[in-house]
Design an enzyme around this catalytic site. Structure first.
Site, PDB file in Angstrom:
ATOM      1  N   LYS A  13       0.835  -1.213   0.000  1.00 54.86           N
ATOM      2  CA  LYS A  13       0.000   0.000   0.000  1.00 54.86           C
ATOM      3  C   LYS A  13       0.867   1.260   0.000  1.00 54.86           C
ATOM      4  O   LYS A  13       0.651   2.177  -0.777  1.00 54.86           O
ATOM      5  CB  LYS A  13      -0.929   0.038   1.240  1.00 54.86           C
ATOM      6  CG  LYS A  13      -1.855  -1.158   1.349  1.00 54.86           C
ATOM      7  CD  LYS A  13      -2.743  -1.071   2.573  1.00 54.86           C
ATOM      8  CE  LYS A  13      -2.014  -1.093   3.913  1.00 54.86           C
ATOM      9  NZ  LYS A  13      -1.276  -2.327   4.201  1.00 54.86           N
ATOM     10  N   ARG A  88      -9.667   0.748   8.451  1.00 53.89           N
ATOM     11  CA  ARG A  88      -9.361  -0.677   8.458  1.00 53.89           C
ATOM     12  C   ARG A  88     -10.241  -1.494   9.397  1.00 53.89           C
ATOM     13  O   ARG A  88      -9.895  -2.632   9.716  1.00 53.89           O
ATOM     14  CB  ARG A  88      -7.882  -0.952   8.657  1.00 53.89           C
ATOM     15  CG  ARG A  88      -7.256  -0.503   9.897  1.00 53.89           C
ATOM     16  CD  ARG A  88      -5.866  -1.095   9.991  1.00 53.89           C
ATOM     17  NE  ARG A  88      -4.847  -0.191   9.521  1.00 53.89           N
ATOM     18  CZ  ARG A  88      -3.612  -0.571   9.213  1.00 53.89           C
ATOM     19  NH1 ARG A  88      -3.248  -1.810   9.303  1.00 53.89           N
ATOM     20  NH2 ARG A  88      -2.739   0.314   8.816  1.00 53.89           N
ATOM     21  N   ARG A 127      12.029  -5.709   4.466  1.00 54.08           N
ATOM     22  CA  ARG A 127      11.681  -4.284   4.335  1.00 54.08           C
ATOM     23  C   ARG A 127      12.677  -3.419   5.104  1.00 54.08           C
ATOM     24  O   ARG A 127      13.081  -3.734   6.215  1.00 54.08           O
ATOM     25  CB  ARG A 127      10.278  -4.027   4.873  1.00 54.08           C
ATOM     26  CG  ARG A 127      10.001  -2.527   4.942  1.00 54.08           C
ATOM     27  CD  ARG A 127       8.557  -2.160   5.015  1.00 54.08           C
ATOM     28  NE  ARG A 127       7.849  -2.738   6.124  1.00 54.08           N
ATOM     29  CZ  ARG A 127       6.546  -2.615   6.280  1.00 54.08           C
ATOM     30  NH1 ARG A 127       5.822  -1.978   5.382  1.00 54.08           N
ATOM     31  NH2 ARG A 127       5.957  -3.172   7.314  1.00 54.08           N
ATOM     32  N   ARG A 160      11.478  -1.675  10.705  1.00 52.98           N
ATOM     33  CA  ARG A 160      10.358  -1.248  11.537  1.00 52.98           C
ATOM     34  C   ARG A 160      10.189  -2.184  12.729  1.00 52.98           C
ATOM     35  O   ARG A 160      10.334  -3.389  12.601  1.00 52.98           O
ATOM     36  CB  ARG A 160       9.063  -1.243  10.710  1.00 52.98           C
ATOM     37  CG  ARG A 160       8.621   0.163  10.389  1.00 52.98           C
ATOM     38  CD  ARG A 160       7.527   0.207   9.404  1.00 52.98           C
ATOM     39  NE  ARG A 160       6.308  -0.458   9.855  1.00 52.98           N
ATOM     40  CZ  ARG A 160       5.176  -0.422   9.174  1.00 52.98           C
ATOM     41  NH1 ARG A 160       5.114   0.242   8.044  1.00 52.98           N
ATOM     42  NH2 ARG A 160       4.116  -1.056   9.613  1.00 52.98           N
TER      43      ARG A 160
HETATM   44  P1  AP5 Z   1       4.902  -1.604   1.810  1.00 50.98           P
HETATM   45  O1  AP5 Z   1       4.588  -0.738   0.636  1.00 50.98           O
HETATM   46  O2  AP5 Z   1       5.660  -1.021   2.937  1.00 50.98           O
HETATM   47  O3  AP5 Z   1       3.543  -2.304   2.326  1.00 50.98           O
HETATM   48  P2  AP5 Z   1       2.344  -1.723   3.157  1.00 50.98           P
HETATM   49  O4  AP5 Z   1       1.097  -2.379   2.659  1.00 50.98           O
HETATM   50  O5  AP5 Z   1       2.356  -0.224   3.173  1.00 50.98           O
HETATM   51  O6  AP5 Z   1       2.752  -2.306   4.567  1.00 50.98           O
HETATM   52  P3  AP5 Z   1       2.588  -1.763   6.031  1.00 50.98           P
HETATM   53  O7  AP5 Z   1       3.286  -2.752   6.906  1.00 50.98           O
HETATM   54  O8  AP5 Z   1       2.988  -0.322   6.138  1.00 50.98           O
HETATM   55  O9  AP5 Z   1       1.054  -1.907   6.238  1.00 50.98           O
HETATM   56  P4  AP5 Z   1       0.309  -1.977   7.549  1.00 50.98           P
HETATM   57  O10 AP5 Z   1      -1.069  -1.696   7.087  1.00 50.98           O
HETATM   58  O11 AP5 Z   1       0.459  -3.195   8.347  1.00 50.98           O
HETATM   59  O12 AP5 Z   1       1.048  -0.882   8.443  1.00 50.98           O
HETATM   60  P5  AP5 Z   1       0.719   0.615   8.764  1.00 50.98           P
HETATM   61  O13 AP5 Z   1       1.963   1.381   8.710  1.00 50.98           O
HETATM   62  O14 AP5 Z   1      -0.470   1.098   8.014  1.00 50.98           O
HETATM   63  O15 AP5 Z   1       5.668  -2.910   1.263  1.00 50.98           O
HETATM   64  C1  AP5 Z   1       6.183  -3.876   2.153  1.00 50.98           C
HETATM   65  C2  AP5 Z   1       7.548  -4.385   1.643  1.00 50.98           C
HETATM   66  O16 AP5 Z   1       7.347  -5.088   0.413  1.00 50.98           O
HETATM   67  C3  AP5 Z   1       8.541  -3.260   1.316  1.00 50.98           C
HETATM   68  O17 AP5 Z   1       9.830  -3.717   1.632  1.00 50.98           O
HETATM   69  C4  AP5 Z   1       8.400  -3.059  -0.211  1.00 50.98           C
HETATM   70  O18 AP5 Z   1       9.590  -2.581  -0.798  1.00 50.98           O
HETATM   71  C5  AP5 Z   1       8.063  -4.469  -0.677  1.00 50.98           C
HETATM   72  N1  AP5 Z   1       7.146  -4.493  -1.811  1.00 50.98           N
HETATM   73  C6  AP5 Z   1       6.068  -3.681  -2.044  1.00 50.98           C
HETATM   74  N2  AP5 Z   1       5.438  -4.053  -3.185  1.00 50.98           N
HETATM   75  C7  AP5 Z   1       6.128  -5.136  -3.668  1.00 50.98           C
HETATM   76  C8  AP5 Z   1       5.962  -5.985  -4.816  1.00 50.98           C
HETATM   77  N3  AP5 Z   1       4.963  -5.795  -5.681  1.00 50.98           N
HETATM   78  N4  AP5 Z   1       6.844  -7.000  -4.990  1.00 50.98           N
HETATM   79  C9  AP5 Z   1       7.874  -7.206  -4.085  1.00 50.98           C
HETATM   80  N5  AP5 Z   1       8.093  -6.430  -2.989  1.00 50.98           N
HETATM   81  C10 AP5 Z   1       7.218  -5.412  -2.778  1.00 50.98           C
HETATM   82  O19 AP5 Z   1       0.238   0.458  10.290  1.00 50.98           O
HETATM   83  C11 AP5 Z   1       1.133   0.113  11.305  1.00 50.98           C
HETATM   84  C12 AP5 Z   1       0.379  -0.025  12.611  1.00 50.98           C
HETATM   85  O20 AP5 Z   1      -0.227   1.239  12.951  1.00 50.98           O
HETATM   86  C13 AP5 Z   1      -0.772  -1.020  12.614  1.00 50.98           C
HETATM   87  O21 AP5 Z   1      -0.349  -2.340  12.887  1.00 50.98           O
HETATM   88  C14 AP5 Z   1      -1.660  -0.450  13.739  1.00 50.98           C
HETATM   89  O22 AP5 Z   1      -1.136  -0.753  15.010  1.00 50.98           O
HETATM   90  C15 AP5 Z   1      -1.524   1.044  13.524  1.00 50.98           C
HETATM   91  N6  AP5 Z   1      -2.532   1.591  12.604  1.00 50.98           N
HETATM   92  C16 AP5 Z   1      -2.312   2.163  11.383  1.00 50.98           C
HETATM   93  N7  AP5 Z   1      -3.471   2.544  10.826  1.00 50.98           N
HETATM   94  C17 AP5 Z   1      -4.442   2.199  11.697  1.00 50.98           C
HETATM   95  C18 AP5 Z   1      -5.863   2.308  11.657  1.00 50.98           C
HETATM   96  N8  AP5 Z   1      -6.510   2.860  10.619  1.00 50.98           N
HETATM   97  N9  AP5 Z   1      -6.560   1.826  12.719  1.00 50.98           N
HETATM   98  C19 AP5 Z   1      -5.938   1.294  13.793  1.00 50.98           C
HETATM   99  N10 AP5 Z   1      -4.605   1.153  13.880  1.00 50.98           N
HETATM  100  C20 AP5 Z   1      -3.865   1.600  12.833  1.00 50.98           C
END
Ligand code: AP5
Length: 212
Positions: A13, A88, A127, A160
């Site tokens: 994402k 989410r 990552r 991370r």
């Molecule tokens: P990346 O692009 O970083 O993936 P992502 O989907 O953004 O992953 P996140 O871990 O950031 O998502 P998440 O939803 O768990 O975390 P968030 O920060 O929102 O890609 C991942 C890796 O793969 C990278 O190394 C990239 O280079 C590689 N890659 C990408 N595309 C690829 C491809 N096509 N092929 C190969 N490699 C590829 O949330 C973190 C925490 O915050 C949550 O756990 C929660 O505690 C809290 N939080 C955030 N939002 C909320 C909410 N709305 N409600 C409640 N808690 C929340």
């Protein structure tokens, strides 16, 4: 254009949101990045959020909705945005609907990025992130020009704290239990499209552009 990206943790994402943001010149609105910023600053919200984030749990809906209410009324969101990581849960999706209703707005498209769980586990181990900018790399699939260093600033990259295998497994479970129901929610609004997130980054990007 107002776009929502939904997908599992590590599904790509953030990677795709950054590319869409520079193509369409609209901001990426990532609740994960916003929360990590609060944690870094040790704000009241950051201190509360850290407990949940470190365990791979979701931060409570009411805190997220409060944070997003002020974000979405920012001037730089006037011409559209890419939502990454919010909503989410169903209560968050309903909360977003009422926030948007109040400003006479709505989402244009919701894109589901589909990736299998075993691929996610492999991706998360590789990552690397640049903390200050949020730029995302992967040691194998999207390596920086110089190993371990950010392409723009040359500063060291980091891992991370919620990318540990056990935490990732919990985040995946939460995705299946609490976030996947959003697929039906947005399908009923006829704005939902799906792309295969297991292809290469540029191919996933082209698929998203085709759906927009
Ligand atoms: P990346 O692009 O970083 O993936 P992502 O989907 O953004 O992953 P996140 O871990 O950031 O998502 P998440 O939803 O768990 O975390 P968030 O920060 O929102 O890609 C991942 C890796 O793969 C990278 O190394 C990239 O280079 C590689 N890659 C990408 N595309 C690829 C491809 N096509 N092929 C190969 N490699 C590829 O949330 C973190 C925490 O915050 C949550 O756990 C929660 O505690 C809290 N939080 C955030 N939002 C909320 C909410 N709305 N409600 C409640 N808690 C929340």
């Amino acid at each position: 254009m107002k776009i929502l990206l939904i997908g599992p943790p590590g599904g790509g994402k953030g990677t795709q949101a950054k590319k869409l943001s520079s193509k369409f010149n609209i901001p990426q609105v990532s609740t994960g990045d916003m929360l990590r910023d609060h944690v870094k600053k040790m704000s009241k919200l950051g201190i509360k959020a850290k407990e949940f984030m470190d365990q791979g749990e979701l931060v409570p809906d009411e805190l997220i909705l409060k944070m997003m209410k002020s974000k979405l009324s920012d001037d730089n969101c006037k011409n559209g945005y890419i939502l990454d990581g919010f909503p989410r849960t169903l209560p968050q999706a309903k909360g977003l609907d009422s926030l948007l209703d109040n400003i006479d707005s709505n989402l244009d498209k919701v894109i589901i990025i589909k990736v299998d769980d075993d691929v996610i586990i492999d991706r998360m181990g590789g990552r690397r992130v640049h903390k200050n900018s949020g730029r995302i790399y992967h040691i194998k699939y999207n390596p920086p020009k110089n190993e371990g260093l950010d392409d723009i600033t040359n500063e060291p990259l980091s891992i991370r704290s919620d990318d540990k295998k056990e935490t990732v497994k919990n985040r995946l479970k939460i995705y299946h239990d609490l976030t996947k129901p959003l697929i039906n929610f947005y399908n009923l609004k006829n704005i939902l499209f799906e792309v295969d997130g297991q292809n290469e980054i540029e191919d996933v990007f082209s698929s998203i552009i085709n759906k927009l």
